[in-house]
Each structure stands twice: as C-alpha cells, then as structure tokens.
Design an enzyme around this catalytic site. Structure first.
Site, PDB file in Angstrom:
ATOM      1  N   ASN A 166       0.870  -1.177   0.000  1.00 59.05           N
ATOM      2  CA  ASN A 166       0.000   0.000   0.000  1.00 59.05           C
ATOM      3  C   ASN A 166       0.909   1.229   0.000  1.00 59.05           C
ATOM      4  O   ASN A 166       1.546   1.522   1.013  1.00 59.05           O
ATOM      5  CB  ASN A 166      -0.894  -0.036   1.243  1.00 59.05           C
ATOM      6  CG  ASN A 166      -1.737   1.221   1.396  1.00 59.05           C
ATOM      7  OD1 ASN A 166      -1.793   2.060   0.492  1.00 59.05           O
ATOM      8  ND2 ASN A 166      -2.379   1.361   2.541  1.00 59.05           N
ATOM      9  N   TRP A 167       0.956   1.902  -1.134  1.00 56.60           N
ATOM     10  CA  TRP A 167       1.892   3.036  -1.252  1.00 56.60           C
ATOM     11  C   TRP A 167       1.321   4.323  -0.660  1.00 56.60           C
ATOM     12  O   TRP A 167       1.991   5.347  -0.653  1.00 56.60           O
ATOM     13  CB  TRP A 167       2.296   3.239  -2.725  1.00 56.60           C
ATOM     14  CG  TRP A 167       3.152   2.131  -3.258  1.00 56.60           C
ATOM     15  CD1 TRP A 167       3.720   1.119  -2.546  1.00 56.60           C
ATOM     16  CD2 TRP A 167       3.555   1.927  -4.623  1.00 56.60           C
ATOM     17  NE1 TRP A 167       4.450   0.290  -3.383  1.00 56.60           N
ATOM     18  CE2 TRP A 167       4.358   0.769  -4.655  1.00 56.60           C
ATOM     19  CE3 TRP A 167       3.300   2.603  -5.825  1.00 56.60           C
ATOM     20  CZ2 TRP A 167       4.930   0.278  -5.837  1.00 56.60           C
ATOM     21  CZ3 TRP A 167       3.864   2.111  -7.003  1.00 56.60           C
ATOM     22  CH2 TRP A 167       4.664   0.964  -7.007  1.00 56.60           C
ATOM     23  N   LYS A 168       0.075   4.290  -0.213  1.00 61.01           N
ATOM     24  CA  LYS A 168      -0.558   5.452   0.432  1.00 61.01           C
ATOM     25  C   LYS A 168      -0.352   6.705  -0.432  1.00 61.01           C
ATOM     26  O   LYS A 168      -0.360   6.619  -1.653  1.00 61.01           O
ATOM     27  CB  LYS A 168      -0.018   5.610   1.863  1.00 61.01           C
ATOM     28  CG  LYS A 168      -0.167   4.307   2.677  1.00 61.01           C
ATOM     29  CD  LYS A 168       0.092   4.480   4.145  1.00 61.01           C
ATOM     30  CE  LYS A 168      -0.094   3.139   4.854  1.00 61.01           C
ATOM     31  NZ  LYS A 168       0.057   3.231   6.296  1.00 61.01           N
ATOM     32  N   HIS A 189      -9.449   1.238   5.244  1.00 64.35           N
ATOM     33  CA  HIS A 189      -8.147   1.375   5.897  1.00 64.35           C
ATOM     34  C   HIS A 189      -8.291   2.274   7.129  1.00 64.35           C
ATOM     35  O   HIS A 189      -9.093   3.207   7.128  1.00 64.35           O
ATOM     36  CB  HIS A 189      -7.130   1.961   4.911  1.00 64.35           C
ATOM     37  CG  HIS A 189      -5.733   1.880   5.429  1.00 64.35           C
ATOM     38  ND1 HIS A 189      -5.232   2.798   6.328  1.00 64.35           N
ATOM     39  CD2 HIS A 189      -4.750   0.976   5.213  1.00 64.35           C
ATOM     40  CE1 HIS A 189      -3.981   2.456   6.633  1.00 64.35           C
ATOM     41  NE2 HIS A 189      -3.668   1.355   5.970  1.00 64.35           N
ATOM     42  N   GLU A 230      -6.593   4.617   8.178  1.00 67.32           N
ATOM     43  CA  GLU A 230      -6.403   6.057   7.913  1.00 67.32           C
ATOM     44  C   GLU A 230      -7.689   6.666   7.352  1.00 67.32           C
ATOM     45  O   GLU A 230      -8.005   7.823   7.619  1.00 67.32           O
ATOM     46  CB  GLU A 230      -5.197   6.249   6.976  1.00 67.32           C
ATOM     47  CG  GLU A 230      -3.897   6.015   7.741  1.00 67.32           C
ATOM     48  CD  GLU A 230      -2.776   5.384   6.947  1.00 67.32           C
ATOM     49  OE1 GLU A 230      -2.803   5.419   5.702  1.00 67.32           O
ATOM     50  OE2 GLU A 230      -1.855   4.836   7.585  1.00 67.32           O
ATOM     51  N   GLU A 261      -5.161  -4.835  10.863  1.00 66.24           N
ATOM     52  CA  GLU A 261      -4.133  -3.810  11.002  1.00 66.24           C
ATOM     53  C   GLU A 261      -4.359  -3.046  12.309  1.00 66.24           C
ATOM     54  O   GLU A 261      -5.140  -2.074  12.337  1.00 66.24           O
ATOM     55  CB  GLU A 261      -4.184  -2.827   9.829  1.00 66.24           C
ATOM     56  CG  GLU A 261      -3.883  -3.456   8.490  1.00 66.24           C
ATOM     57  CD  GLU A 261      -3.284  -2.443   7.510  1.00 66.24           C
ATOM     58  OE1 GLU A 261      -2.189  -2.711   6.996  1.00 66.24           O
ATOM     59  OE2 GLU A 261      -3.892  -1.388   7.273  1.00 66.24           O
ATOM     60  N   GLY A 271       2.843   2.255  10.922  1.00 62.20           N
ATOM     61  CA  GLY A 271       3.792   3.351  10.744  1.00 62.20           C
ATOM     62  C   GLY A 271       4.528   3.740  12.019  1.00 62.20           C
ATOM     63  O   GLY A 271       5.164   4.782  12.087  1.00 62.20           O
ATOM     64  N   SER A 286       3.733  -2.263  10.388  1.00 63.10           N
ATOM     65  CA  SER A 286       5.196  -2.361  10.525  1.00 63.10           C
ATOM     66  C   SER A 286       5.748  -3.730  10.137  1.00 63.10           C
ATOM     67  O   SER A 286       6.650  -4.249  10.808  1.00 63.10           O
ATOM     68  CB  SER A 286       5.630  -1.969  11.941  1.00 63.10           C
ATOM     69  OG  SER A 286       5.234  -0.626  12.219  1.00 63.10           O
ATOM     70  N   GLY A 336       3.035  -1.060   4.362  1.00 61.57           N
ATOM     71  CA  GLY A 336       3.081   0.363   4.023  1.00 61.57           C
ATOM     72  C   GLY A 336       4.518   0.799   3.759  1.00 61.57           C
ATOM     73  O   GLY A 336       5.042   0.657   2.662  1.00 61.57           O
TER      74      GLY A 336
HETATM   75  P1  13P Z   1       3.231   0.306   7.789  1.00 60.81           P
HETATM   76  O1  13P Z   1       3.760  -0.956   7.151  1.00 60.81           O
HETATM   77  O2  13P Z   1       3.981   1.541   7.331  1.00 60.81           O
HETATM   78  O3  13P Z   1       3.133   0.188   9.273  1.00 60.81           O
HETATM   79  O4  13P Z   1       1.735   0.533   7.243  1.00 60.81           O
HETATM   80  C1  13P Z   1       0.832  -0.516   7.331  1.00 60.81           C
HETATM   81  C2  13P Z   1      -0.384  -0.167   6.579  1.00 60.81           C
HETATM   82  O5  13P Z   1      -1.139   0.717   6.963  1.00 60.81           O
HETATM   83  C3  13P Z   1      -0.629  -0.873   5.315  1.00 60.81           C
HETATM   84  O6  13P Z   1      -1.907  -0.621   4.835  1.00 60.81           O
END
Ligand code: 13P
Length: 251
Positions: free
Chosen positions: A10-12, A95, A97, A167, A173, A213, A234
C-alpha cells in the site's frame, strides 16, 4: 486448507508517476515466486503507468479506496467502474487512515465493500483496534463490530473472494509490530467469527493478512503462523529492496 499467500503493498499518498513506475519495475524485476500472490496499490495518479508495468507480470493492481456508486455527483470520489477500467482487480476498503483521519463509518465501509464486489473487485477489508481499545480489553469487540459491520449483506456465495486485513492502529507506521502470538490470536478469532457468519469451508478459504510495521526482519516469523495468510505493507513497500525481500518470505 492451503491458502495462497498474498503480499500487498500500500503506497498510500507517496510517489510521483515516474517514481511509482520505477518502483513497480524494480519489484517485478525482483521476481515473483509462483506459489504466492503480490499486489500493489499506487496513488491514483500513477495507476495507468503502474498498470502498464504490471501488464506482463503476475502482480495485481489495486486501489487504496473505492466509492460505491457507478458514477455521479460525488466530487473527489472514485467509482469501482473506473477502477476496473483502470486495470484494478482488488481494492483496499476501510483502511484505518480512512476511518480515523477521514471519519469513515462501518456503514461507509460496507457500502464501499459491496460496491467493489458488485463490479468484480476483490475487497481487502481492513479492521483494527486502537491502543486505547486494546488496553481497555476491547480488541475482540471492536474487531467483531468492524467485521460484521463491513460484511452486512455479503452472501456466502461471495464471501470466499474476500480478503481481510488485520491492522492494529497502534502498529501502523510506528515501528511497533504486534507480536506473532498477538497476531495469530486475533487471526484465529477472526477465522472463528467468519465460520459463524459463513460456512466453515468458506471461512477456511478467506485470506487474513496482517498489516502494521511488517519488515524484512519480521515477515518470516509472521508468515509462519497458521492463520497469517499474507501481509499488507506500508513503509517497507516503498523501497524495492525491502519489498522484494518481503515478497520472498521464507525462501
Ligand atoms: P506500515 O507498514 O507503514 O506500518 O503501514 C501498514 C499499513 O497501513 C498498510 O496498509
């Protein structure tokens, strides 16, 4: 039941078109083992370029979000019809976020998920508890509410296509990964819940990913647990070297 592992990036809200194209190219060049699925969710602006790179590879293109109407006056939204048209076969839905920064409710998540299914996009339903919820022993309640709420109206005949991503919000993150035992405990709980909601053999086909993570140095141990069927990555999906290593877990 042997579930096919899925490693999802997931490149956000990262990467220009040129950066995304180069990263996709590097990931494909790293090789995709035949026994697992890999998926990339770039930002919308880079979708066409990344789709071109993925065309002759087994890597799936995904969106990070999906609207529920086919078209209309919904400024800023994206329709599942458009996502299919752009080459997506999967969509990340709900998600944390989206839920926590943009206030998405379980009802929105459910509409997005059923909209995706209606247009043949495989939904990756994200669920997870906050730190306060975990510390207040609410983890299982929160996850049950999010899972049941997200899947309202999804029939058994469609449920085998689903992917669930656990998640924990406190692990995203932050560099804090849930321990393998914590992850396995939650995934087993979710599998049991899915067995109650659908038939047992359907629940046993649904892939449950872990996200939060995931890194090259913890992926092997996580992927060795019985109910961990993949990873939603992420930060570590933004560098070719680390994501290629994650794709090649346990090799
Ligand atoms: P991280 O791997 O940066 O913790 O993010 C996880 C995530 O939200 C994937 O959708």
């Amino acid at each position: 039941m042997n579930r096919r592992p899925l490693i999802a990036g997931n490149w956000k809200m990262h990467l220009t078109i040129a950066e995304a194209e180069a990263l996709a190219r590097a990931i494909v060049s790293g090789g995709i083992p035949a026994d697992r699925d890999v998926m990339l969710a770039p930002p919308y602006t880079a979708m066409a370029a990344v789709n071109k790179v993925l065309q002759d590879s087994p890597v799936f293109l995904a969106s990070q979000h999906s609207g529920w109407e086919d078209k209309g006056a919904f400024t800023g939204e994206i329709s599942p019809v458009m996502l299919k048209d752009a080459g997506c076969s999967m969509a990340i839905i709900g998600h944390s976020e989206r839920r926590h920064i943009f206030g998405e409710s379980d009802q929105h998540v459910n509409q997005r998920l059923t909209g995706a299914l209606r247009h043949g996009l495989v939904p990756i339903l994200c669920i997870g508890e906050t730190l306060e919820e975990r510390e207040a022993n609410q983890t299982f309640n929160v996850l049950e509410t999010q899972l049941r709420g997200g899947l309202i109206g999804v029939a058994s005949s469609e449920a085998d296509k689903l992917v669930i991503a656990y998640e924990p919000v406190w692990a995203i993150g932050t560099g804090k990964t849930a321990s393998e035992d914590q992850v396995q405990e939650v995934h087993a709980f979710l599998r049991t819940l899915l067995e109650k909601m659908y038939e047992k053999d359907i629940a046993s086909q649904i892939r449950i990913l872990y996200g939060g993570s995931v890194k090259p140095d913890n992926v092997d141990a996580l992927m060795s647990r019985e109910d961990v069927d993949g990873a939603l990555v992420g930060g570590a999906a933004l560098q070719a070297e680390s994501f290629i290593r994650i794709i090649h877990f346990n090799q």
